[in-house]
Design an enzyme around this catalytic site. Sequence first.
Site, PDB file in Angstrom:
ATOM      1  N   ARG A 236      60.452  -8.568  17.550  1.00 28.60           N
ATOM      2  CA  ARG A 236      60.264  -7.248  17.642  1.00 28.60           C
ATOM      3  C   ARG A 236      59.462  -6.318  16.707  1.00 28.60           C
ATOM      4  NH1 ARG A 236      63.094  -4.359  13.777  1.00 28.60           N
ATOM      5  NH2 ARG A 236      64.532  -5.478  12.506  1.00 28.60           N
ATOM      6  N   HIS A 237      58.951  -5.479  16.950  1.00 28.11           N
ATOM      7  CA  HIS A 237      58.148  -4.549  16.231  1.00 28.11           C
ATOM      8  C   HIS A 237      59.092  -4.030  14.902  1.00 28.11           C
ATOM      9  CE1 HIS A 237      55.425  -1.204  14.630  1.00 28.11           C
ATOM     10  NE2 HIS A 237      54.479  -1.894  15.375  1.00 28.11           N
ATOM     11  N   PRO A 238      58.329  -4.174  13.601  1.00 27.03           N
ATOM     12  CA  PRO A 238      59.266  -3.596  12.501  1.00 27.03           C
ATOM     13  C   PRO A 238      59.513  -2.167  12.430  1.00 27.03           C
ATOM     14  CG  PRO A 238      56.792  -3.812  12.048  1.00 27.03           C
ATOM     15  CD  PRO A 238      57.016  -4.569  13.285  1.00 27.03           C
ATOM     16  N   SER A 239      58.877  -1.087  13.086  1.00 27.02           N
ATOM     17  CA  SER A 239      59.170   0.271  12.800  1.00 27.02           C
ATOM     18  C   SER A 239      59.045   0.916  14.138  1.00 27.02           C
ATOM     19  CB  SER A 239      58.308   0.953  11.950  1.00 27.02           C
ATOM     20  OG  SER A 239      56.917   0.605  12.179  1.00 27.02           O
ATOM     21  N   PHE A 243      61.052  -2.249  21.217  1.00 28.63           N
ATOM     22  CA  PHE A 243      59.725  -2.624  21.291  1.00 28.63           C
ATOM     23  C   PHE A 243      59.847  -4.210  20.827  1.00 28.63           C
ATOM     24  CE2 PHE A 243      55.212  -2.940  20.033  1.00 28.63           C
ATOM     25  CZ  PHE A 243      54.645  -1.655  20.662  1.00 28.63           C
TER      26      PHE A 243
END
Lengths: 391, 391
Positions: A236-239, A243
């Site tokens: 997953r995307h950090p921010s 996503f």
Amino acid sequence: MSVTDSARPPAGPLSDLLIIDLSRVLAGPYCTMVLSDLGARVIKVERPGIGDDARHIGPFKDGKSAYFTSINRGKQSIALDLKAPGDRAIFEALLETADVLVENYRPGTMEKLGYGWETLHARYPRLVYAAASGFGHTGPDTGKAAYDMVVQAMGGIMSVTGHPGGPPTRVGTSIGDITAGLFTVIGILSAVHDRAGAGAGRFVDVAMLDGQIAILENAIARYATSGEAPGPLGARHPSITPFAAYRCRDAHIVIAAGNDALFRSMCGALGLEKLPDNPRFLTNALRTENADTLATVMEAQLRQKPAAHWLAALDAAGVPCGPLQNVAEALAHPQVQARNMAIMTAFEDGTPLMAAGNPVKVSGYDDPATRPKAPALDEHRDTILKEFDLK
Amino acid sequence: MSVTDSARPPAGPLSDLLIIDLSRVLAGPYCTMVLSDLGARVIKVERPGIGDDARHIGPFKDGKSAYFTSINRGKQSIALDLKAPGDRAIFEALLETADVLVENYRPGTMEKLGYGWETLHARYPRLVYAAASGFGHTGPDTGKAAYDMVVQAMGGIMSVTGHPGGPPTRVGTSIGDITAGLFTVIGILSAVHDRAGAGAGRFVDVAMLDGQIAILENAIARYATSGEAPGPLGARHPSITPFAAYRCRDAHIVIAAGNDALFRSMCGALGLEKLPDNPRFLTNALRTENADTLATVMEAQLRQKPAAHWLAALDAAGVPCGPLQNVAEALAHPQVQARNMAIMTAFEDGTPLMAAGNPVKVSGYDDPATRPKAPALDEHRDTILKEFDLK
């Protein structure tokens, strides 16, 4: 420079450039492949007998390296012993005409051969000299050798790749070499541009380790603002949330609903109409804070039906999404095919080999679905010697 | 073009270029950051009120995005509504002078604004127009949106990243965007070079998905020769051994002994002098075939002592190796510091922020350890209007 040779790449925006390429294995040869794909003429200068080390790295087909072939399509080869006077004279004659010299030796090697930047610049003032190395030509570690694996580890990308608490994970391609290769192309083209104004060549110094730092992006921003080094986050995307990769009944898919409107559309497509009003998921910041909870809710629904069902529903709702494709599926994908990203080149004996195409599409130039073959070691010796009046 | 403005980047090989930048978030802004770091002047044209979406993506400090700031240092900002006649006139005046226009809208968006390539090329024949998009400006999927996560999944890199049998694993940075950004820089500089000869601008079309195919390298060669799609291999190289992360007493290290001589040196440094004569490990091909067995033997020895001990021994023996560093350790590393790869820029109010430096070192130009700050939205409106005689 005007030459006709079967090993010349098709015309492109760099067709007037002659590149002399001393590089081996990956970072340098990847750089000159990109230049060649854009029309530049690349003459590989290889060690007599052995040639580019990549000729001896698998995977092989009938004893020939597919690895070497894919990266060196469309280049010419001449074998020169840079310690032998006769061959040095040939090399120097090539430099008289060349626009760019590329090498990826350990720093100091070219100086030992009498071909350091200062020497060459004095003698060939218009020559652009590009060096790709593990640690660069300055700094305390300049003399050390590095391979892709070393800079992936030292540069931090492995620390943010993989799953929390899991074992170390390498990016599955040689991103250390490839990134350095791309930055070297950028340095070369910048110096060639600069030369058109100033008239003089420049020394371009790209380190694989530097390239790894340059691609950390968000991870540096997170460290700089929090003071804590970020760890891996799986898929997953950090921010940005949602996503990530999510599990359906039969397979994972990725969903990238990067803003509130897309999140609402996604919830509609998944039949989770009430989710956007849940106070834990109202904003991207809240969704990121509660990413695991959100994934659990989404996957409870996604597991009811297969990936194809959900991809169609998300597509129809305009939500960016996609299947997790393996290399075979990626190359066969209609969009990849339509963009000529799976091209055919050939081993030195003409046996066809599939390879990646050129991702830089420039209007007014063909983007062929085939590329000239990779050279046999020293294959173009006679052609080159004749052309440069060296025999 | 001759301007003095505090937001101008330091001189570099691209100092004579003016880039008009409509791009948002990452692929386009990363591209123009690289150009700016090499001296180009970049004017960001942002949406009034909202600006670049990245201004609203974390991590934040005092409400300002460190993500946005790190990628947009050294650029100027003007807010223009491209649907309002007055602002359109300003935009068009900028294009009169500009060398390059960069955008990363979904294909079709610029046409709707009346600024498609055909229109702009007819009006500004020397303008280079670069478009970075998810799937590119041709092909069946051209109209679809993509984000990094989508192209990482569809392009195959996730299928070779991670551990065998493990969950899907994203490369921990936005390699889909960054790779597209780098290929867009290469396309722009190629087209600028071409223009110096031919006089006319070109359309550069880079797709994030294409960029992912272009960096698969060895994985495509393996598929093309075996007919089988490769899977993830954890932390080791597919065809070079030993070339992986190995566990010591306290931590993992990476060792990259890419040929027989280095393998012998490595065995000496590890006190495993007899290993090179073991028939299972005689050649790189055999070592790759028996990679797991070799790792077991090596780790039995490595676990006896801490990472620092083994790194010193391997270094002394000239074997490429390195620690697995997190982002904090990577940025603090003496070589990274010596190469100015951890630079300081600033938020729009002047608050300092650490960010990645410029990995393309070009002789004759400074490589400063600080970079100008990122712009506030519309910060340079007056400067720009005055300079271009627009008020």
